[in-house]
Motif scaffolding. Structure first.
Motif, PDB file in Angstrom:
ATOM      1  N   TRP A 285       0.834  -1.205   0.000  1.00 35.86           N
ATOM      2  CA  TRP A 285       0.000   0.000   0.000  1.00 35.86           C
ATOM      3  C   TRP A 285       0.872   1.259   0.000  1.00 35.86           C
ATOM      4  O   TRP A 285       0.629   2.201  -0.762  1.00 35.86           O
ATOM      5  N   LEU A 286       1.924   1.251   0.823  1.00 33.55           N
ATOM      6  CA  LEU A 286       2.834   2.403   0.876  1.00 33.55           C
ATOM      7  C   LEU A 286       3.477   2.635  -0.491  1.00 33.55           C
ATOM      8  O   LEU A 286       3.522   3.758  -0.997  1.00 33.55           O
ATOM      9  N   ARG A 287       3.965   1.559  -1.101  1.00 31.95           N
ATOM     10  CA  ARG A 287       4.625   1.698  -2.414  1.00 31.95           C
ATOM     11  C   ARG A 287       3.649   2.221  -3.478  1.00 31.95           C
ATOM     12  O   ARG A 287       4.019   3.021  -4.331  1.00 31.95           O
ATOM     13  N   ALA A 288       2.410   1.760  -3.409  1.00 36.79           N
ATOM     14  CA  ALA A 288       1.411   2.180  -4.409  1.00 36.79           C
ATOM     15  C   ALA A 288       1.036   3.656  -4.258  1.00 36.79           C
ATOM     16  O   ALA A 288       0.723   4.322  -5.249  1.00 36.79           O
ATOM     17  N   CYS A 289       1.073   4.147  -3.030  1.00 37.90           N
ATOM     18  CA  CYS A 289       0.591   5.519  -2.774  1.00 37.90           C
ATOM     19  C   CYS A 289       1.699   6.571  -2.745  1.00 37.90           C
ATOM     20  O   CYS A 289       1.407   7.766  -2.806  1.00 37.90           O
ATOM     21  N   LEU A 290       2.968   6.146  -2.591  1.00 40.57           N
ATOM     22  CA  LEU A 290       4.052   7.129  -2.465  1.00 40.57           C
ATOM     23  C   LEU A 290       4.250   7.896  -3.769  1.00 40.57           C
ATOM     24  O   LEU A 290       4.369   7.320  -4.844  1.00 40.57           O
ATOM     25  N   THR A 291       4.301   9.224  -3.637  1.00 37.17           N
ATOM     26  CA  THR A 291       4.477  10.093  -4.799  1.00 37.17           C
ATOM     27  C   THR A 291       5.401  11.246  -4.410  1.00 37.17           C
ATOM     28  O   THR A 291       5.900  11.295  -3.295  1.00 37.17           O
ATOM     29  N   GLY A 292       5.625  12.168  -5.334  1.00 40.01           N
ATOM     30  CA  GLY A 292       6.512  13.302  -5.036  1.00 40.01           C
ATOM     31  C   GLY A 292       5.906  14.229  -3.999  1.00 40.01           C
ATOM     32  O   GLY A 292       4.689  14.417  -3.940  1.00 40.01           O
ATOM     33  N   ASN A 293       6.745  14.823  -3.172  1.00 45.21           N
ATOM     34  CA  ASN A 293       6.292  15.754  -2.139  1.00 45.21           C
ATOM     35  C   ASN A 293       5.853  17.070  -2.805  1.00 45.21           C
ATOM     36  O   ASN A 293       6.663  17.746  -3.430  1.00 45.21           O
ATOM     37  N   PRO A 294       4.558  17.438  -2.655  1.00 41.16           N
ATOM     38  CA  PRO A 294       4.070  18.654  -3.336  1.00 41.16           C
ATOM     39  C   PRO A 294       4.612  19.955  -2.751  1.00 41.16           C
ATOM     40  O   PRO A 294       4.400  21.024  -3.318  1.00 41.16           O
ATOM     41  N   PHE A 295       5.311  19.860  -1.608  1.00 38.29           N
ATOM     42  CA  PHE A 295       5.823  21.076  -0.963  1.00 38.29           C
ATOM     43  C   PHE A 295       7.351  21.120  -0.932  1.00 38.29           C
ATOM     44  O   PHE A 295       7.931  21.939  -0.234  1.00 38.29           O
ATOM     45  N   ALA A 296       7.998  20.220  -1.669  1.00 36.93           N
ATOM     46  CA  ALA A 296       9.461  20.145  -1.582  1.00 36.93           C
ATOM     47  C   ALA A 296      10.129  21.024  -2.641  1.00 36.93           C
ATOM     48  O   ALA A 296       9.476  21.734  -3.403  1.00 36.93           O
ATOM     49  N   THR A 297      11.449  20.935  -2.678  1.00 34.31           N
ATOM     50  CA  THR A 297      12.245  21.850  -3.507  1.00 34.31           C
ATOM     51  C   THR A 297      11.842  21.830  -4.969  1.00 34.31           C
ATOM     52  O   THR A 297      11.663  22.883  -5.582  1.00 34.31           O
ATOM     53  N   SER A 298      11.712  20.630  -5.551  1.00 36.11           N
ATOM     54  CA  SER A 298      11.445  20.577  -6.994  1.00 36.11           C
ATOM     55  C   SER A 298      10.089  21.195  -7.327  1.00 36.11           C
ATOM     56  O   SER A 298       9.961  21.917  -8.317  1.00 36.11           O
ATOM     57  N   ALA A 299       9.074  20.938  -6.483  1.00 34.42           N
ATOM     58  CA  ALA A 299       7.752  21.547  -6.704  1.00 34.42           C
ATOM     59  C   ALA A 299       7.834  23.064  -6.541  1.00 34.42           C
ATOM     60  O   ALA A 299       7.205  23.822  -7.289  1.00 34.42           O
ATOM     61  N   CYS A 300       8.639  23.506  -5.570  1.00 30.78           N
ATOM     62  CA  CYS A 300       8.804  24.948  -5.322  1.00 30.78           C
ATOM     63  C   CYS A 300       9.442  25.621  -6.538  1.00 30.78           C
ATOM     64  O   CYS A 300       9.026  26.688  -6.982  1.00 30.78           O
ATOM     65  N   LEU A 301      10.464  24.970  -7.120  1.00 33.86           N
ATOM     66  CA  LEU A 301      11.147  25.543  -8.285  1.00 33.86           C
ATOM     67  C   LEU A 301      10.254  25.503  -9.531  1.00 33.86           C
ATOM     68  O   LEU A 301      10.276  26.407 -10.355  1.00 33.86           O
ATOM     69  N   LYS A 302       9.491  24.408  -9.654  1.00 36.50           N
ATOM     70  CA  LYS A 302       8.697  24.209 -10.870  1.00 36.50           C
ATOM     71  C   LYS A 302       7.440  25.077 -10.870  1.00 36.50           C
ATOM     72  O   LYS A 302       7.131  25.749 -11.839  1.00 36.50           O
TER      73      LYS A 302
END
Length: 557
Positions: free
Chosen positions: A259-276
């Motif tokens: 379940w954890l593996r299926a649901c894990l995705t990129g952090n919407p508040f982390a550096t890459s999202a902040c830059l993008k």
């Protein structure tokens, strides 16, 4: 709620602030951590589980892992600093320590501290983030890769020489690659096979999933609210997927992991999202004749508290000064800024300064960690909970800090000096971040680096070279002097210099110069002063304080 829309991600803060930017002790390997995990449960009555007391950790770390006591305390204290505490609680602890008259008294106070045992084990395990493997250092990324992974857009370099603390792709990959190990570390000993591995029938306790919330959180159907992992895993409509049994009050190991593996995705508040997709801030102006574009982005318009981030890159040849709500409680990354003077006068959560040269940074109080990496000829002026430095050359740190500054690997000619400035809101900001004026360990650094424990890497600034620093901006507030004052030797040096100025003024007065002589003399002094400004580089600092033309004013942001 739509149960199919569960998104989980790896939290940024444990990695940004919690993973020390140095290869971990070899005894923090999974083999030893599993032994500790079993050991603490057998010592539940002796302050080892579910809370691990300092005295028990000291016994494990020094007696069984052969760590130096200072290093054992360092990891314990870093983890403790991540715990949610009110500023008042932090200030109370500072007061207790400042009242201790001996090392024994300090130790007695430390013995009353405890941390969450299972979360602490996870914290020790994530120190492997900055482990240097021979294979990685030879070919870059880990190989063979368990899955095709997106490459981080964040200012990429070979991972072996580049700290991963701000790279959220590294955080996610680390947790995904080691998820089985992380879960096994949290299992009760009777759920493990003889070789310390999980079996298909292994059951994971509620406490273990609560502990895993240290690293993972999420949301449902893109709702604004963020939940710790355990609240989602225990949410009734998700029991079938997360593997929770209401009868045994435990999770199925293999179902939970799937379940954890299926649901894990990129952090919407982390550096890459902040830059993008973060908000671009027009705080810096474009310097004529340069091709470099200053880039400043933040996520504070969408991110909840504790997830705020500001990333600042390529500020060049200018003065940037901000005291802004955007900065309050934010993790700040400053990258590739050269020949600039940057003032961020707000209470900050953490600050990382990377690949900057020939610049001065004046910071508001930093609640957790201030880290410098790969910087040359930088001056940093700050009150911070912890300072750590790696791969720096010719940097000077004017700091007030309740913990020993950490000299990690690759530094040359480091200078430590007392904190020597103030701005009107400083004491108010210190109170909000739980930072006091005592104890202050600015002059007692700790060398944490395997290749070299040579103390000649740093010096304390000689008092004869010491000057106070004036922040040249008007603000509201009550602070009118340097918090905590100056150490006696530095105060004395200032008084002696003041005395020389008075003698000089007296000498000029007694020379009884004519009006023309006074004019001539003034021109001579001004010329000498101008020469001095150019030779010391202070001329650029003064010039950059003049506001830019109306068309390119710094935004209020």
């Amino acid at each position: 709620m739509d149960q199919s829309g569960v998104l989980l991600w790896v939290k940024a803060e444990p990695f940004i602030v919690g993973a020390l930017q140095v290869p971990p002790p070899s005894k923090f390997s999974l083999h030893y951590l599993r032994k500790i995990s079993t050991y603490v449960r057998t010592r539940a009555m002796e302050g080892a589980y579910p809370r691990l007391y300092w005295s028990t950790w000291r016994h494990i770390a020094c007696g069984k892992l052969q760590l130096a006591k200072d290093l054992a305390w360092l990891y314990f204290e870093i983890f403790d600093s991540l715990a949610v505490k009110t500023p008042e609680e932090r200030l109370e602890w500072s007061e207790i320590l400042s009242n201790c008259m001996s090392e024994d008294e300090v130790e007695k106070q430390r013995n009353q501290l405890s941390v969450d045992t299972l979360q602490f084990l996870l914290f020790l395990y994530i120190q492997q983030l900055n482990k240097v493997s021979l294979r990685t250092s030879l070919i870059g990324e880990e190989w063979p890769s368990p899955r095709n992974r997106p490459q981080s857009p964040d200012l990429t370099e070979k991972s072996s020489c580049h700290p991963k603390n701000w790279n959220d792709y590294s955080h996610q990959a680390f947790v995904c690659d080691h998820l089985s190990d992380l879960l096994e570390l949290l299992l009760d000993p009777e759920q493990l096979t003889a070789s310390f591995h999980s079996a298909h029938s292994s059951l994971v306790s509620r406490e273990a999933v609560v502990a895993l919330s240290f690293l993972i959180e999420g949301t449902v159907s893109r709702a604004r609210k963020i939940y710790p992992l355990h609240e989602l895993a225990l949410w009734q409509p998700l029991h079938a997927e997360s593997g929770f049994s209401r009868i045994s009050k435990t999770f199925s190991f293999y179902k939970l992991e799937a379940w954890l593996r299926a649901c894990l995705t990129g952090n919407p508040f982390a550096t890459s999202a902040c830059l993008k997709s973060g908000k671009k801030l027009a705080w810096a102006h474009q310097v004529e004749g340069t091709t470099k574009r200053a880039k400043i982005a933040c996520n504070t318009h969408v991110a909840p508290r504790m997830h705020r981030m500001v990333v600042m890159s390529q500020v060049y040849k200018q003065t940037l000064a901000k005291s802004s709500d955007t900065l309050v409680g934010a993790h700040v990354k400053i990258h590739r800024c050269n020949e600039s003077f940057i003032y961020l006068l707000s209470p900050l959560r953490s600050v990382t300064i990377e690949k900057c040269r020939n610049s001065t940074f004046v910071l508001g109080p930093v609640q957790t960690a201030l880290h410098l990496h790969s910087c040359d000829n930088i001056k940093v002026i700050a009150v911070c909970h912890r300072l750590s430095i790696s791969s720096t050359a010719g940097c000077i740190f004017h700091i007030l800090t309740p913990t020993r500054p950490l000299i990690l690997s690759g530094n040359q000619t480091v200078t430590f000096a007392p904190f020597h400035t103030h701005y009107p809101m400083l004491e108010d900001h210190m109170a909000r971040t739980g930072l006091a004026t005592v104890p202050n360990y600015w002059d007692n650094p700790m060398i944490v680096c395997r290749e070299n424990s040579d103390t000649s890497v740093f010096r304390l600034l000689p008092p004869c070279e010491f000057y106070v620093f004036i922040i040249p901006f008007e603000m509201e507030g009550d602070t009118t002097e340097i918090p905590g004052g100056l150490p006696a030797a530095y105060q004395k040096a200032l008084a002696q210099r003041e005395q020389k100025i008075q003698i000089w003024q007296k000498t000029v007065k007694e020379a009884r110069l004519t009006k023309d002589q006074r004019k001539q003399f003034q021109v001579l002094v001004e010329n000498k002063f101008y020469e001095w400004l150019i030779n010391t580089g202070h001329r650029q600092q003064l010039d950059s304080l003049v506001p830019p033309a109306a068309g390119s004013k710094q935004a209020a942001g």
